[in-house]
Write an enzyme that holds these catalytic residues in place. Structure first.
Site, mmCIF file in Angstrom:
data_model
loop_
_atom_site.group_PDB
_atom_site.id
_atom_site.type_symbol
_atom_site.label_atom_id
_atom_site.label_comp_id
_atom_site.label_asym_id
_atom_site.label_seq_id
_atom_site.Cartn_x
_atom_site.Cartn_y
_atom_site.Cartn_z
ATOM 1 N NE ARG A 1 0.838 -1.119 7.228
ATOM 2 C CZ ARG A 1 1.384 -1.000 8.158
ATOM 3 N NH1 ARG A 1 2.262 -1.876 8.532
ATOM 4 N NH2 ARG A 1 0.917 0.014 9.184
ATOM 5 C CB THR B 1 -0.854 0.120 1.235
ATOM 6 O OG1 THR B 1 -0.087 0.536 2.294
ATOM 7 C CG2 THR B 1 -1.517 -1.396 1.527
ATOM 8 C CB CYS B 2 0.386 4.733 -0.496
ATOM 9 S SG CYS B 2 -1.121 5.146 0.279
#
Lengths: 424, 271
Positions: free
Chosen positions: A52, A49-50
């Site tokens: 992690r 995701t942005c």
């Protein structure tokens, strides 16, 4: 056999590194197969995701496997090993399980309690499931992560209070009005934050939307955006009579709305409550207006304070959530332990013995006069039947095959052996 | 039988009150359920108590302060259950149950014997008059409780103290709406109670209105609520002002109920 988590997040890595390691589109598809292809890895899933990037694996040996995964990451994303090492965290065993549960419950998020991450994690595991890179253990891990997240959500108030300006505005409006659907709303001025808040109000059911802007054309554009209508700035005071919620963000250097205006408006609208949100700096609504009955005026600082207290509140709730996570981790590790083949072999044998003894008992009760020799013969037959029956699964359990975990789970299911009991 | 059921009702109401006050600070679904169950148990015993007394006496046994307070409490809790069913605002209990408990407690301090009904009261007008008066006053009692909730919530919103109780209290509009509805419900009852009372007085004593303190205070109460309704309809008064007036109205009800009986000499004195 151990679960490993290797990854980095917004706390350990800046966006430069995060974007280098991101698995987007095709990169995920190829990456997950490459990962599963490593000889050390039995099951694998990737979350990207942005905020992690995390690699979840089931591996035979934790240290070697961690090195192998790091090598893979460094090669796959063509990133220097040293640069990679620093922001990377690594968990194995029950710590890894705890980390996954914490991520799912949004305890590890930038904004604690925001629900988005659970969906992203679900998608990541669904993707892996479809590609058949996960097996019994990681699938069960995901299932338990979801139920942990649900418990956290229902048993704590972690996601209850708004932690952004626009959510806080909606939350406050809900404490003034019974429902937002019948309410009329005006966006006074423009600006990113005001528009965002306006969008939230609209998506929460506010119907009648008016946009008042100094430049009427700009107002028309915005109005189209919100499915509303533009009103002329000169008509502001008349329009306000029929407006319940106002978000104000104009560039004016002094008050657009003065106390005497508002007093007159309130009289005309028969004192129906009004919620005014003034997010402009300098303020555009006379703060004294808050003292008029049935008018509730909040400025940017007031709303920011709501947000700050809520964030604090969430942190408190996160402590409660941590306890729930611990309980769930313990449950899961017990289940993992029960997958070990030895207790399953013992349990299977016990189960067979139990069935044999029960049946022999019944037989004895039916024929109480049977003599000892014959009884021995019957016992012999019974023993050899159950032995023959459980022989193949026993052999399969003792073999160290690829799909041993599936096999153990399957045998336990088929023979009705309870996992938790055997763990003890 | 009468005494035991009364005591049990008192105990259950006490428990419900305490837990509802605790629940303000420690929100829990289990506790809110428990409050309703305890209140319902109290209500069952309370109702039994009233029925037993009715059969013992052969008429509505509201001849002394004990019975009057108890019956008043009973009417309030009845409306409370109705509200809870309709609006499901758990926390409302914390504002109503203490009133119920206080009435029951004060009831328990008055002598319990059911006094023989004086011949002048033996008329079906008596029953109607009393039932109307109590139904109306019970609605006003709850309206004042809801009014307190409104004032608190309004204060929190204005002063931007958005802590625990703010989160628990419902929105202003719903509180204002309940307050208004209760008053529109109670007002006709009070009006009819006064009218039936006057008719009956004419019958019993030969004059409609005798400026008895209870009559005067009932009239004052009636005027306060008439004012609330008038200002709401004519001037659009609502919210804080309406809440304050509904609380003043209930204070007047309480004075009519207790003050007149205990401090002033009245034909209406329950004993």
């Amino acid at each position: 056999m151990s679960i490993l988590v290797l990854g980095l997040n917004h706390k350990t890595a800046n966006v430069n590194i995060r974007e280098k390691l991101a698995f987007n589109g095709d990169k995920l598809n190829e990456g997950i197969f490459a990962l599963k292809g490593l000889p050390e890895i039995d099951e694998a899933a990737i979350l990207s995701t942005c905020n992690r990037v995390e690699i979840y694996t089931l591996a035979k040996d934790s240290t070697n496997s961690a090195e192998a995964i790091k090598d893979f990451l460094s090669k796959y994303h063509s990133i220097n090993r040293d640069e990679l090492e620093k922001p990377l965290y690594f968990f194995s065993g029950s710590d890894a399980v705890r980390h996954v549960f914490r991520v799912a419950s949004s305890l590890d998020s930038m904004i604690i309690g925001e629900p988005q991450i659970l969906g992203q994690l679900k998608d990541a595991f669904d993707f892996a499931l479809n590609k058949k890179t996960t097996g019994v253990i990681l699938n069960k891990l995901m299932k338990n992560a979801i139920s942990t997240a649900k418990r956290v959500r229902t048993e704590t108030r972690i996601a209850e209070n708004a932690v952004s300006i626009s959510f806080a505005a909606v939350e406050l409006a809900r404490k003034i009005f019974k429902e937002l659907s019948g309410k009329s709303f005006m966006l006074l001025g423009a600006g990113e934050m005001a528009e965002l808040a306006a969008r939230h109000l609209v998506s929460n059911g506010v119907k009648d939307v008016k946009v008042a802007n100094r430049t009427f054309e700009r107002g028309c554009e915005l109005a189209q955006d919100f499915n509303g209508r533009a009103v002329r700035f000169e008509d502001l005071l008349t329009e306000l009579v029929s407006t319940d919620i106002v978000i104000c963000s104009t560039g004016a250097s002094d008050y657009v709305l003065k106390k005497e205006h508002m007093q007159k408006i309130m009289k005309e609208r028969r004192h129906k409550p009004v919620f005014l949100i003034d997010i402009s700096v300098p303020r555009n609504i006379d703060p004294d207006i808050n003292n008029i009955d049935n008018v509730y005026l909040y400025n940017i600082d007031d709303i920011q304070e709501v947000v700050d207290t809520n964030i604090l509140e969430r942190k408190k709730e996160a402590e409660k959530a941590a306890k729930i996570v611990d309980e769930e981790v313990e449950k899961f590790t017990k289940w993992m332990a029960s997958l070990d083949s030895v207790p399953t072999i013992v349990a299977l044998r016990e189960k067979a013995e139990e069935i044999k003894n029960e049946e022999l008992e019944k037989f004895k009760n039916k024929f109480p006069d049977i003599d000892a020799d014959k009884m021995k013969a019957v016992e012999y037959v019974a023993t050899s039947i159950i032995n023959k029956l459980i022989h193949p699964p026993m052999v399969a359990l003792k073999e160290n095959s690829e799909d041993r975990n599936e096999l153990i789970a399957m045998i336990k299911k088929l023979y009705g052996i309870n996992g938790d009991e055997n763990a003890e | 039988m009468g005494n035991i059921t009364f005591k049990l009702a008192l105990i259950f109401y006490f428990a419900a009150t305490i837990i509802s006050l605790v629940e303000i600070f420690r929100e829990s679904k289990g506790l809110s359920k428990l409050i309703l169950i305890l209140a319902a148990c109290g209500f069952v015993f309370h109702t039994t108590n009233l029925i037993v007394k009715y059969f013992e006496a052969g008429y509505l046994p509201i001849t002394g302060m004990h019975q009057a307070s108890s019956f008043f409490a009973w009417c309030i809790i009845l409306i409370f259950f109705f509200l809870e069913f309709r609006y499901k605002i758990g926390i409302i209990g914390a504002f109503i149950l203490p009133i119920v408990f206080a009435l029951m407690l004060s009831s328990s301090t008055f002598p319990r014997e059911i006094l023989p009904l004086s011949p002048v009261l033996q008329s079906y007008w008596f029953n109607i008059h009393i039932l109307l008066a109590f139904a109306g006053n019970a609605a006003f009692a709850i309206a004042s409780g809801v009014g307190v909730m409104y004032l608190l919530q309004e204060y929190y919103l204005k002063s931007k103290r958005l802590g625990g109780l703010f989160q628990r209290l419902p929105n202003l509009q719903v509180l204002d709406e309940i307050n208004y509805r209760l008053i529109t419900f109670g007002f006709p009852f009070l009006t009819l109670a006064i009218i039936t009372g006057a008719l009956w007085a004419e019958n019993a004593w030969g004059s409609y209105w005798r400026w008895d303190p209870k009559e005067v205070w009932s009239l004052i109460t009636w005027l306060i609520y008439a004012l609330v309704l008038h200002l709401r309809v004519a001037k659009g008064w609502r919210g804080k002002k309406a809440a304050v007036l509904s609380i003043i109205g209930f204070l007047s009800v309480l004075f009519t109920f207790f003050g007149v009986n205990l401090l002033l000499k009245s034909l209406h004195a329950f004993s």
